[in-house]
Design an enzyme around this catalytic site. Structure first.
Site, mmCIF file in Angstrom:
data_model
loop_
_atom_site.group_PDB
_atom_site.id
_atom_site.type_symbol
_atom_site.label_atom_id
_atom_site.label_comp_id
_atom_site.label_asym_id
_atom_site.label_seq_id
_atom_site.Cartn_x
_atom_site.Cartn_y
_atom_site.Cartn_z
ATOM 1 N N SER A 208 0.799 -1.229 0.000
ATOM 2 C CA SER A 208 0.000 0.000 0.000
ATOM 3 C C SER A 208 0.828 1.274 0.000
ATOM 4 C CB SER A 208 -0.943 0.012 1.198
ATOM 5 O OG SER A 208 -0.202 -0.013 2.396
ATOM 6 N N HIS A 236 -5.405 -4.540 -0.827
ATOM 7 C CA HIS A 236 -5.304 -3.550 -1.900
ATOM 8 C C HIS A 236 -5.357 -4.221 -3.276
ATOM 9 C CE1 HIS A 236 -4.631 -0.198 0.795
ATOM 10 N NE2 HIS A 236 -3.961 -1.052 1.536
ATOM 11 N N LYS A 267 -12.425 -1.773 2.141
ATOM 12 C CA LYS A 267 -11.829 -0.940 1.090
ATOM 13 C C LYS A 267 -12.705 -1.044 -0.173
ATOM 14 C CE LYS A 267 -7.182 -1.496 3.101
ATOM 15 N NZ LYS A 267 -7.222 -0.442 4.107
HETATM 16 N N1 PLP Z 1 -3.668 -5.310 5.430
HETATM 17 C C1 PLP Z 1 -3.364 -4.278 4.626
HETATM 18 C C2 PLP Z 1 -2.351 -4.485 3.534
HETATM 19 C C3 PLP Z 1 -3.955 -3.020 4.800
HETATM 20 O O1 PLP Z 1 -3.644 -1.993 4.022
HETATM 21 C C4 PLP Z 1 -4.918 -2.869 5.848
HETATM 22 C C5 PLP Z 1 -5.570 -1.578 6.100
HETATM 23 O O2 PLP Z 1 -5.011 -0.528 6.067
HETATM 24 C C6 PLP Z 1 -5.202 -3.968 6.651
HETATM 25 C C7 PLP Z 1 -4.555 -5.175 6.422
HETATM 26 C C8 PLP Z 1 -6.203 -3.869 7.737
HETATM 27 O O3 PLP Z 1 -7.491 -3.871 7.158
HETATM 28 P P1 PLP Z 1 -8.765 -3.482 8.009
HETATM 29 O O4 PLP Z 1 -8.980 -2.026 7.805
HETATM 30 O O5 PLP Z 1 -9.868 -4.321 7.477
HETATM 31 O O6 PLP Z 1 -8.435 -3.799 9.416
#
Ligand code: PLP
Length: 421
Positions: A208, A236, A267
């Site tokens: 990300s 993502h 997302k």
């Molecule tokens: N994994 C990644 C790569 C993320 O970008 C995010 C959120 O920013 C998460 C996990 C966590 O997701 P959630 O918002 O559903 O807790």
């Protein structure tokens, strides 16, 4: 969270008649917290939050004015957060199934809609089964400890998301960290890890901060060679990477080689909240018995389940939404490069505009907002020192005109602040 609340209470701030605790320990805590907060401000890494007074979408209104802002920093890749059918599905689920379950899943917190959504997620990813969590952070926190024993090994990309890192910290397996997307290093670590019983390679599908995509073909080949399993975090990627939006494994043609997928409902899939693991049925069955964030946390609220379920229906009905992303991403990336900016990553709607200097990223982001473009600067410790950037995220709902306005604003602001010659 508790720290914020504690600061409010200790400062006598917050709403209503809050009371400041007294005594030496409370005073010592207050001093420590204030010093720490001052350090964060001093380091220039304070994160302030802009308040949105409208729905999430490509166009926003900010509290205290600021209407008609074009939003380029949400993970609302497909624009489903405010899709009328997604909202209607949430309202219907709320009315039929209530506000929430007041329970964890195994006590009295499972409704038919939870089972239906799990079945739909598994079908979407073409896996055997799926399990819901309150977030993907929880899914990542819960999987490694439940799956791996002290005799096993986990091999993790050094730039994996914080929640993967935390999840791995909680498990007792032997830990190996390989250099970011470096297949030679991964191979060396896999060789070293041959002495362990079971090996699991863990990687973000798409990273990300850099908008780069894990070399899953090569990872899967190495995993095959060294008898390892592959886990990917698809937060993502789910919904928009690959011909039908299944994710990085579809994009790179390795759907049958990746064993476990964790992803988010917060997302592209409606943006409400929630996460999941999908993979082999015995793994999902085990997570229901052993995974702590699942066992000891409330069920997903029906309205949230309704949103995600409808988002998946829309994606499974047609791949037009998923496909609409690529051209827009390409338009932004190529126009920005032509203007003289360096954009990290490739072919991903996360488009980090690399600036280097933290203060430059911050003042440019502020100036972009003055021109009606909402973007955010990222600097250390979120990204390495000297690699500050403004992360732009393209949504399927952006028009070509929105994208062109963003590029124009970047060009003006970049010239003004010396980021462009
Ligand atoms: N994994 C990644 C790569 C993320 O970008 C995010 C959120 O920013 C998460 C996990 C966590 O997701 P959630 O918002 O559903 O807790």
């Amino acid at each position: 969270m508790w720290r914020v609340a504690a600061v409010r209470v200790l400062q006598g701030g917050g709403t209503g008649a809050s009371r400041a605790a007294s005594g030496a320990a409370a005073a010592q805590l207050r001093r420590r917290l204030e010093n720490e907060l001052e350090d964060i401000r001093g380091a220039g890494t304070w994160k302030s939050e802009r308040v949105i007074a409208s729905r999430q979408g490509p166009h926003l209104r900010l509290a205290g004015g600021g209407a008609g802002i074009i939003n380029f920093c949400a993970n609302n890749y497909l624009g489903l957060s405010s899709h009328p059918e997604v909202i209607r599905a949430a309202v219907e689920a709320l009315e039929k199934f209530g506000a929430g379950l007041s329970s964890v899943r195994f006590i009295c917190g499972t409704q038919s809609i939870h089972k239906d959504l799990e079945e739909k997620i598994a079908r979407f990813h073409q896996r055997e089964d799926a399990i819901l969590y309150a977030s993907c952070f929880d899914a990542n926190a819960g999987i490694f400890e439940a799956l791996l024993t002290p005799e096993d090994a986990v091999l993790s990309d050094e730039l994996n998301h914080a929640s993967i890192i935390d999840g791995i910290r909680l498990c007792k397996a032997n830990k190996y960290r390989y250099k970011h997307m470096d297949m030679q290093d991964l191979e060396a670590k896999l060789k070293e890890a041959q002495k362990h019983q079971l090996r699991l390679v863990a990687t973000d599908g798409a990273f990300s901060m850099d908008g780069d995509i894990a070399p899953l073909r090569e990872i899967c080949q190495l995993a095959q060679k060294y008898d390892a399993l592959v886990f990917i975090d698809e937060c993502h990627a789910t919904g928009f990477l690959g011909p039908s939006g299944r994710g990085t494994d579809e994009l790179l043609g390795v759907m049958d080689k990746v064993t476990i997928i964790n992803s988010t409902l917060g997302k592209a899939l409606g943006g409400a909240a929630g996460g999941y693991t999908t993979g082999p049925k015995p793994l999902i069955d085990l997570l229901r018995q052993r995974s702590r964030p699942y066992l000891f946390s409330n069920s997903l609220p029906p309205a949230v389940v309704g949103c995600a379920s409808k988002a998946l229906d829309l994606l499974m009905e047609s791949n037009a939404i998923a496909q609409s992303m690529a051209a827009k991403t390409q338009r932004f990336r190529s126009k920005m490069a032509a203007a003289g900016f360096t954009i990290s990553g490739k072919d991903h709607p996360i488009c980090p505009v690399m600036l280097g200097d933290a203060r430059l990223a911050s003042v440019m982001a502020e100036d972009m907002l003055n021109r009606g473009i909402y973007v955010i600067g990222f600097s250390y410790p979120v990204v390495p020192k000297g690699k500050a950037r403004i992360r732009v995220q393209i949504s399927a709902m952006h028009s070509d005109e929105d994208i062109d306005r963003c590029v124009e604003a970047f060009t003006e602001v970049g010239r003004k602040h010396g980021a462009l010659s």
